[in-house]
Enzyme design. Structure first.
Site, PDB file in Angstrom:
ATOM      1  N   GLU A   1      45.902  79.032 115.601  1.00 23.86           N
ATOM      2  CA  GLU A   1      46.153  80.452 115.373  1.00 23.86           C
ATOM      3  C   GLU A   1      47.242  80.969 116.306  1.00 23.86           C
ATOM      4  O   GLU A   1      47.965  81.908 115.976  1.00 23.86           O
ATOM      5  CB  GLU A   1      44.860  81.252 115.573  1.00 23.86           C
ATOM      6  CG  GLU A   1      44.946  82.680 115.032  1.00 23.86           C
ATOM      7  CD  GLU A   1      43.593  83.350 114.944  1.00 23.86           C
ATOM      8  OE1 GLU A   1      42.898  83.175 113.926  1.00 23.86           O
ATOM      9  OE2 GLU A   1      43.218  84.047 115.912  1.00 23.86           O
TER      10      GLU A   1
ATOM     11  N   HIS B   1      33.937  54.389 113.913  1.00 22.52           N
ATOM     12  CA  HIS B   1      33.412  53.980 112.617  1.00 22.52           C
ATOM     13  C   HIS B   1      33.858  54.942 111.525  1.00 22.52           C
ATOM     14  O   HIS B   1      33.272  54.979 110.439  1.00 22.52           O
ATOM     15  CB  HIS B   1      31.890  53.901 112.685  1.00 22.52           C
ATOM     16  CG  HIS B   1      31.401  52.939 113.704  1.00 22.52           C
ATOM     17  ND1 HIS B   1      31.181  51.603 113.430  1.00 22.52           N
ATOM     18  CD2 HIS B   1      31.144  53.094 115.026  1.00 22.52           C
ATOM     19  CE1 HIS B   1      30.782  50.993 114.526  1.00 22.52           C
ATOM     20  NE2 HIS B   1      30.755  51.870 115.516  1.00 22.52           N
TER      21      HIS B   1
ATOM     22  N   LYS C   1      43.212  88.695 105.078  1.00 24.94           N
ATOM     23  CA  LYS C   1      42.216  89.766 104.975  1.00 24.94           C
ATOM     24  C   LYS C   1      42.624  90.790 103.909  1.00 24.94           C
ATOM     25  O   LYS C   1      41.799  91.255 103.119  1.00 24.94           O
ATOM     26  CB  LYS C   1      42.052  90.457 106.324  1.00 24.94           C
ATOM     27  CG  LYS C   1      41.367  89.600 107.385  1.00 24.94           C
ATOM     28  CD  LYS C   1      41.280  90.365 108.694  1.00 24.94           C
ATOM     29  CE  LYS C   1      40.612  89.535 109.781  1.00 24.94           C
ATOM     30  NZ  LYS C   1      40.550  90.258 111.078  1.00 24.94           N
TER      31      LYS C   1
END
Length: 524
Positions: free
Chosen positions: A323, A352, A455
């Protein structure tokens, strides 16, 4: 490089913070002295900008705000006495509130004590507190168990509330939102408040606000008589708020050492103010990011902590780094498309999972190993002379070696143990590195226009959904027909997706057809 050359390089470039026993080893990054000399003028400018920031300069020009997270652990360095007093008063208030909750002086109306803690927030109001709670928590000794609501997913909120079933009466709720208008946090608060009501409890008697004075949430908390209010400051961004009330209050209530967190961060800050790239680990870290990515984000940063307690560190760093660094425009308004992608899991689980690709696949990354010297836990030997902690450490060193042998670069941060001081130091180290790197590449690390754009787009979608709901009727209509009816013909695809969602949640009924354009919808 020969083994002797690597050992010499390790000794030459090992950077230490003795106060928190943290070391940064960049010897497996393939830079040379020419790179350091070439970057020296840019680094001097970055140091100058950091000095100005700490003195109270307007470091976030878009919002015309100071950036003061460094003052949180050194209040006397704040540029105004009022800010110093605010910080000190907040920390004292946090300690007193936590002590009163633990003693039962502050208690719920229908129980002797608060025993559970529910933190409602998102982004910087959740990622840092979640990381610290997991890193330093211990179910056997924590004063309160902590849960989080960090999204607007009703199913996820329901799952969290189910884990609190029968214990809401003993649950204290912290609601953290700087503006008080963050939709995800507001939604979580409303659903949690409804759960309290359903249980026959008064939410406001369990609620604490962490917000900016004068915000909508602050006004609500005052009007409804919430238990307490703690301030967020306008000079603190969410991603750098862990050592403000946002992170310190839940940590103190959990029973963690907040003085240690602050002291570790302060010690790291002091060490990283030094204007010497080879003795300043934050500057060296920022330089290595620049070296590895060409100063253009050309490679990802893979964070591999070899400690279960640090599992959430990479998630915390994703917000802090991405950000801050992910910016379309630089400080001059020119398009640069900057960024530094971050991902990671934990060692040796990675062994793994994706270490195979790191070793032999596409070379689009560099690695940050987090090495913890003290194993902790059981010292039982699983083989002669070898315990489980030896295996974990061996996998770290082996993976580091295997990557380097195939020209994969890495740097290693070593701490003695996971404790409050070292966690505070890690937070401060990366905060400073982000600020210095942003100066090196000429961007504003302290605003987030992309987040704001998302937003606004979401708000427009919800407005469109309202129009769609109003247009639904008993007459079957396709998405295109509804789009035309509400004057949104260019939004047929979005309207179809909204209708699909509404039908799945029994707020509309959809016909069956293979072609989405032929599916009709009616109101329920």
């Amino acid at each position: 490089m020969t083994a002797a050359e690597l050992w010499k390089r390790h000794r030459q470039y090992l950077c230490r913070i003795p106060a928190i026993e943290l070391t940064l080893d960049v010897s497996r990054m393939r830079f040379d002295e020419k790179f350091l000399k070439r970057m020296a003028p840019d680094l001097r400018r970055a140091f100058k900008a950091m000095n100005a920031l700490e003195r109270g300069a307007i470091a976030n020009p878009d919002e015309k705000r100071m950036v003061g997270h460094y003052w949180l652990r050194a209040p006397d360095r704040a540029p105004k006495s009022e800010i110093t007093a605010e910080i000190q008063a907040t920390i004292a208030g946090i300690k007193k509130f936590a002590a009163d909750v633990h003693s039962g002086a502050i208690h719920p109306p229908t129980a002797l004590r608060f025993t559970r803690l529910l933190v409602i927030g998102i982004g910087g109001s959740a990622l840092g507190p979640m990381f610290v709670a997991d890193a330093l928590g211990n179910p056997a000794t924590d004063r309160m168990r902590v849960d989080f609501v960090d999204n607007t997913d009703p199913d996820g909120i329901a799952r969290t509330l189910q884990s609190l079933d029968g214990q809401l009466r003993e649950t204290l709720c912290l609601v953290a939102s700087k503006s008080g208008g963050t939709p995800e946090t507001r939604n979580g608060m409303l659903l949690v408040a409804e759960a309290y009501k359903t249980a026959g409890l008064e939410f406001t008697a369990h609620a604490v606000a962490i917000t900016m004075p004068g915000s909508q949430m602050d006004k609500t908390a005052i009007a409804q008589g919430w238990l307490a209010r703690f301030p967020m400051f306008d000079w603190i961004g969410g991603r750098t708020s862990e050592l403000s009330a946002v992170g310190l209050l839940p940590a103190a209530l959990q029973g963690l050492d907040i003085d240690g967190l602050l002291a570790g961060a302060a010690a790291c800050d002091e060490a990283t103010r030094l204007h010497d790239s080879l003795r300043n680990p934050a500057a060296l870290l920022a330089l290595m990011w620049h070296h590895a990515t060409g100063g253009k984000g050309q490679k990802d940063m893979v964070v591999l902590p070899y400690k279960d307690r640090l599992l959430l560190f990479s998630r915390y760093l994703q917000q802090l780094v991405m950000e801050s660094i992910g910016k379309r425009l630089d400080l001059r308004g020119q398009r640069v498309d900057q960024g530094l992608s971050v991902y990671g899991n934990k060692g040796s689980t990675d062994q793994h999972a994706y270490v195979q690709q790191l070793r032999e696949g596409v070379h689009n990354f560099f690695v940050v190993f987090i090495r913890v010297l003290e194993s902790g836990g059981s010292a039982l030997e699983v083989e002669s002379g070898v315990n489980a902690g030896d295996y974990l450490h061996g996998f770290l060193l082996g993976t580091r070696e295997a990557l380097f042998d195939n020209d994969r670069e890495s740097l290693t941060i070593t701490i003695p143990r996971v404790e409050a001081r070292t966690v505070g130091g890690l937070v401060a180290l990366f905060e400073r590195a982000v600020g210095l790197y942003a100066s090196l590449v000429g961007i504003n690390a302290y605003h987030q226009p992309g987040v704001e754009a998302g937003k606004k787009a979401a708000a427009s979608i919800l407005t469109l959904q309202g129009k769609v709901l109003a247009a639904l009727c008993a007459k079957p209509q396709t998405a295109e027909q509804i789009a035309a009816a509400i004057g949104e013909s260019d939004s047929a695809e979005t309207i179809y997706l909204l209708l699909e969602h509404l039908a799945a949640n029994r707020r509309a009924v959809a016909s069956k057809a293979a072609d989405p354009g032929q599916i009709t919808f009616v109101r329920t």
